[in-house]
Design a protein around this motif. Structure first.
Motif, PDB file in Angstrom:
ATOM      1  N   ASP A  73     -17.379   6.261 -18.577  1.00  0.00           N
ATOM      2  CA  ASP A  73     -16.252   5.813 -17.748  1.00  0.00           C
ATOM      3  C   ASP A  73     -16.477   4.405 -17.206  1.00  0.00           C
ATOM      4  OD1 ASP A  73     -14.990   8.273 -17.981  1.00  0.00           O
ATOM      5  OD2 ASP A  73     -16.152   9.112 -16.314  1.00  0.00           O
ATOM      6  N   LYS A  74     -17.757   4.104 -16.920  1.00  0.00           N
ATOM      7  CA  LYS A  74     -18.041   2.843 -16.216  1.00  0.00           C
ATOM      8  C   LYS A  74     -19.183   2.077 -16.881  1.00  0.00           C
ATOM      9  CE  LYS A  74     -16.991   4.812 -11.694  1.00  0.00           C
ATOM     10  NZ  LYS A  74     -17.550   5.256 -10.413  1.00  0.00           N
ATOM     11  N   LEU A  75     -19.012   0.769 -16.907  1.00  0.00           N
ATOM     12  CA  LEU A  75     -20.105  -0.117 -17.326  1.00  0.00           C
ATOM     13  C   LEU A  75     -20.669  -0.796 -16.075  1.00  0.00           C
ATOM     14  CD1 LEU A  75     -18.248  -1.624 -20.382  1.00  0.00           C
ATOM     15  CD2 LEU A  75     -20.449  -0.413 -20.511  1.00  0.00           C
ATOM     16  N   HIS A  76     -21.976  -1.073 -16.093  1.00  0.00           N
ATOM     17  CA  HIS A  76     -22.611  -1.695 -14.924  1.00  0.00           C
ATOM     18  C   HIS A  76     -23.161  -3.081 -15.227  1.00  0.00           C
ATOM     19  CE1 HIS A  76     -22.586   2.673 -14.433  1.00  0.00           C
ATOM     20  NE2 HIS A  76     -22.153   2.341 -13.238  1.00  0.00           N
ATOM     21  N   LEU A  77     -23.383  -3.356 -16.505  1.00  0.00           N
ATOM     22  CA  LEU A  77     -23.782  -4.698 -16.933  1.00  0.00           C
ATOM     23  C   LEU A  77     -23.051  -5.003 -18.236  1.00  0.00           C
ATOM     24  CD1 LEU A  77     -25.571  -7.265 -16.815  1.00  0.00           C
ATOM     25  CD2 LEU A  77     -27.269  -6.004 -18.163  1.00  0.00           C
ATOM     26  N   VAL A  78     -22.334  -6.111 -18.240  1.00  0.00           N
ATOM     27  CA  VAL A  78     -21.618  -6.543 -19.449  1.00  0.00           C
ATOM     28  C   VAL A  78     -22.046  -7.983 -19.737  1.00  0.00           C
ATOM     29  CG1 VAL A  78     -19.350  -7.009 -20.459  1.00  0.00           C
ATOM     30  CG2 VAL A  78     -19.646  -5.057 -18.923  1.00  0.00           C
ATOM     31  N   VAL A  79     -22.628  -8.213 -20.899  1.00  0.00           N
ATOM     32  CA  VAL A  79     -23.046  -9.576 -21.270  1.00  0.00           C
ATOM     33  C   VAL A  79     -22.368  -9.921 -22.597  1.00  0.00           C
ATOM     34  CG1 VAL A  79     -24.980 -11.115 -21.776  1.00  0.00           C
ATOM     35  CG2 VAL A  79     -25.305  -9.235 -20.162  1.00  0.00           C
ATOM     36  N   THR A  80     -21.721 -11.058 -22.619  1.00  0.00           N
ATOM     37  CA  THR A  80     -21.004 -11.486 -23.829  1.00  0.00           C
ATOM     38  C   THR A  80     -21.611 -12.794 -24.311  1.00  0.00           C
ATOM     39  OG1 THR A  80     -19.037 -10.355 -23.098  1.00  0.00           O
ATOM     40  CG2 THR A  80     -18.720 -12.079 -24.739  1.00  0.00           C
ATOM     41  N   THR A  81     -22.106 -12.776 -25.557  1.00  0.00           N
ATOM     42  CA  THR A  81     -22.870 -13.938 -26.040  1.00  0.00           C
ATOM     43  C   THR A  81     -22.134 -14.744 -27.111  1.00  0.00           C
ATOM     44  OG1 THR A  81     -23.976 -12.820 -27.885  1.00  0.00           O
ATOM     45  CG2 THR A  81     -25.009 -12.598 -25.706  1.00  0.00           C
ATOM     46  N   ALA A  82     -20.957 -14.302 -27.537  1.00  0.00           N
ATOM     47  CA  ALA A  82     -20.299 -14.962 -28.675  1.00  0.00           C
ATOM     48  C   ALA A  82     -20.179 -16.468 -28.461  1.00  0.00           C
ATOM     49  CB  ALA A  82     -18.911 -14.368 -28.882  1.00  0.00           C
ATOM     50  N   GLY A  83     -20.501 -17.204 -29.492  1.00  0.00           N
ATOM     51  CA  GLY A  83     -20.347 -18.650 -29.409  1.00  0.00           C
ATOM     52  C   GLY A  83     -20.360 -19.251 -30.791  1.00  0.00           C
ATOM     53  N   ILE A  84     -19.528 -20.264 -30.982  1.00  0.00           N
ATOM     54  CA  ILE A  84     -19.513 -21.003 -32.256  1.00  0.00           C
ATOM     55  C   ILE A  84     -19.451 -22.487 -31.922  1.00  0.00           C
ATOM     56  CG2 ILE A  84     -16.990 -20.765 -32.504  1.00  0.00           C
ATOM     57  CD1 ILE A  84     -17.419 -20.572 -35.517  1.00  0.00           C
ATOM     58  N   LEU A  85     -20.287 -23.239 -32.628  1.00  0.00           N
ATOM     59  CA  LEU A  85     -20.334 -24.692 -32.442  1.00  0.00           C
ATOM     60  C   LEU A  85     -20.032 -25.371 -33.767  1.00  0.00           C
ATOM     61  CD1 LEU A  85     -21.131 -27.293 -30.875  1.00  0.00           C
ATOM     62  CD2 LEU A  85     -23.526 -26.684 -31.248  1.00  0.00           C
ATOM     63  N   GLN A  86     -20.597 -24.806 -34.822  1.00  0.00           N
ATOM     64  CA  GLN A  86     -20.257 -25.310 -36.148  1.00  0.00           C
ATOM     65  C   GLN A  86     -20.324 -24.180 -37.161  1.00  0.00           C
ATOM     66  OE1 GLN A  86     -22.784 -28.405 -37.686  1.00  0.00           O
ATOM     67  NE2 GLN A  86     -24.090 -26.912 -38.662  1.00  0.00           N
ATOM     68  N   ASP A  87     -19.606 -24.349 -38.258  1.00  0.00           N
ATOM     69  CA  ASP A  87     -19.617 -23.336 -39.318  1.00  0.00           C
ATOM     70  C   ASP A  87     -19.322 -24.050 -40.625  1.00  0.00           C
ATOM     71  OD1 ASP A  87     -19.001 -21.355 -41.184  1.00  0.00           O
ATOM     72  OD2 ASP A  87     -18.262 -19.994 -39.640  1.00  0.00           O
ATOM     73  N   GLU A  88     -20.382 -24.208 -41.424  1.00  0.00           N
ATOM     74  CA  GLU A  88     -20.231 -24.957 -42.678  1.00  0.00           C
ATOM     75  C   GLU A  88     -19.175 -24.346 -43.575  1.00  0.00           C
ATOM     76  OE1 GLU A  88     -23.762 -25.817 -44.965  1.00  0.00           O
ATOM     77  OE2 GLU A  88     -24.660 -26.765 -43.193  1.00  0.00           O
ATOM     78  N   SER A  89     -19.110 -23.002 -43.618  1.00  0.00           N
ATOM     79  CA  SER A  89     -18.165 -22.342 -44.529  1.00  0.00           C
ATOM     80  C   SER A  89     -16.720 -22.669 -44.165  1.00  0.00           C
ATOM     81  CB  SER A  89     -18.389 -20.831 -44.543  1.00  0.00           C
ATOM     82  OG  SER A  89     -18.029 -20.287 -43.295  1.00  0.00           O
ATOM     83  N   LEU A  90     -16.498 -23.029 -42.887  1.00  0.00           N
ATOM     84  CA  LEU A  90     -15.137 -23.384 -42.445  1.00  0.00           C
ATOM     85  C   LEU A  90     -14.948 -24.901 -42.373  1.00  0.00           C
ATOM     86  CD1 LEU A  90     -14.795 -20.874 -39.440  1.00  0.00           C
ATOM     87  CD2 LEU A  90     -13.851 -20.607 -41.742  1.00  0.00           C
ATOM     88  N   GLY A  91     -16.010 -25.645 -42.681  1.00  0.00           N
ATOM     89  CA  GLY A  91     -15.945 -27.106 -42.545  1.00  0.00           C
ATOM     90  C   GLY A  91     -15.840 -27.514 -41.088  1.00  0.00           C
ATOM     91  N   LEU A  92     -16.405 -26.677 -40.217  1.00  0.00           N
ATOM     92  CA  LEU A  92     -16.275 -26.913 -38.772  1.00  0.00           C
ATOM     93  C   LEU A  92     -17.546 -27.580 -38.250  1.00  0.00           C
ATOM     94  CD1 LEU A  92     -15.037 -24.065 -36.440  1.00  0.00           C
ATOM     95  CD2 LEU A  92     -16.714 -25.719 -35.706  1.00  0.00           C
ATOM     96  N   LYS A  93     -17.379 -28.754 -37.645  1.00  0.00           N
ATOM     97  CA  LYS A  93     -18.522 -29.476 -37.062  1.00  0.00           C
ATOM     98  C   LYS A  93     -18.127 -29.935 -35.677  1.00  0.00           C
ATOM     99  CE  LYS A  93     -20.146 -31.966 -41.126  1.00  0.00           C
ATOM    100  NZ  LYS A  93     -20.033 -33.294 -41.687  1.00  0.00           N
ATOM    101  N   PRO A  94     -19.078 -30.072 -34.750  1.00  0.00           N
ATOM    102  CA  PRO A  94     -18.706 -30.591 -33.431  1.00  0.00           C
ATOM    103  C   PRO A  94     -18.166 -32.021 -33.571  1.00  0.00           C
ATOM    104  CG  PRO A  94     -21.069 -30.113 -33.527  1.00  0.00           C
ATOM    105  CD  PRO A  94     -20.499 -29.773 -34.864  1.00  0.00           C
TER     106      PRO A  94
END
Ligand SMILES: NC(=O)c1ccc[n+]([C@@H]2O[C@H](COP(=O)([O-])OP(=O)(O)OC[C@H]3O[C@@H](n4cnc5c(N)ncnc54)[C@H](OP(=O)(O)O)[C@@H]3O)[C@@H](O)[C@H]2O)c1
Length: 244
Positions: A73-94
């Motif tokens: 029913d309840k969470l007491h600690l929630v940590v979210t780490t998702a992050g993207i800075l670059q992705d060669e497969s998408l041609g994505l660069k900072p």
């Protein structure tokens, strides 16, 4: 009382180290660990419950939230780490300059770094809206600070994390109205030797390049020392508050 933790991105560099640190603490009965591909979650600990989750897909978000709600029913600690800075497969660069801006890359980076984590929290609903002590921590970055920005560039990454910080502040205000024991923060892990930072480590002082385990240890200490007065802030690995 059963204590439950939820780590989003538990197969990533920092996420994996955080899961291990959280398990070592023996503070939680259930540790939900998400990844886009749950075969990458390598823990055999019986407290770990793998959850498939892609933050770019609404269906995946609602399925994952329903799966967790079928256990607790309840969470007491929630940590979210998702992050993207670059992705060669998408041609994505900072981006280095304004002319490098590209709508598709902006949408991808905002979707993972900003929209996804907060659509996730919305889907968690009553599991984070309760009156027990709860900490909700989203991995942010010092480069999101407007006051600290002296170099420019990295437009989509910086801006997505700055917008993420605003949603952290908003969620902190919203939860504090009904739960004075809720703490909602952004966390800056330092510069950490993971896939995300690999291409950008050249100029980093070796003493300032943390292993994921080192950073997870610092962040765990920060999480344990947080007080409700700090809700809404972005806190660095050394416990210092980062200028918005
Ligand atoms: N490393 C650093 O120096 C540094 C510095 C400042 C801030 N940070 C922040 O720290 C956090 C963790 O980064 P890291 O260094 O551990 O990098 P990483 O090893 O590349 O991990 C990135 C994480 O993001 C997840 N992710 C990417 N796209 C996703 C999606 N569509 N849906 C769900 N999850 C997705 C990955 O999940 P999968 O396992 O499913 O791919 C992985 O868990 C990030 O938010 C990053 O911005 C890192």
């Amino acid at each position: 009382m059963t204590q439950s933790a939820l780590i989003q991105g538990g197969a990533g560099g920092l996420g994996r180290a955080l899961v291990n640190r959280i398990l070592q603490s023996n503070q939680f009965d259930h540790v939900f660990v998400t990844a886009r591909d749950i075969r990458k979650i390598d823990s055999n600990d019986p407290r770990v419950i793998p959850v498939e989750l892609d933050l770019r897909t609404d269906q995946s978000i609602s399925d994952a939230a329903a799966f967790i709600a079928s256990y607790i029913d309840k969470l007491h600690l929630v940590v979210t780490t998702a992050g993207i800075l670059q992705d060669e497969s998408l041609g994505l660069k900072p981006e280095k300059k304004l002319a490098d801006l590209n709508r598709s890359n902006l949408e991808t980076v905002f979707s993972v770094n900003c929209f996804g984590p907060f659509l996730w929290y919305a889907a968690l609903g009553r599991m984070i809206r309760h009156c027990d002590p709860i900490t909700v921590a989203t991995l942010s970055a010092r480069v999101a600070s407007i006051g600290d920005n002296r170099l420019g560039g990295w437009h989509s990454y910086r801006a997505s994390k700055t917008a993420q910080n605003m949603l952290t502040k908003n969620l902190s205000l919203e939860l504090s109205r009904t739960n004075p024991n809720a703490v909602v923060v952004g966390l800056h892990p330092g510069t950490v030797d993971t896939d995300l930072s690999k291409p950008f480590q050249a100029g980093v002082d070796p003493d300032r390049l943390f292993t994921p385990e080192q950073s997870a240890g610092y962040l765990w200490d920060v999480l344990n020392r947080l007080t409700p007065e700090q809700t809404g802030q972005v806190i660095a690995w050394d416990g210092q508050t980062i200028t918005p």
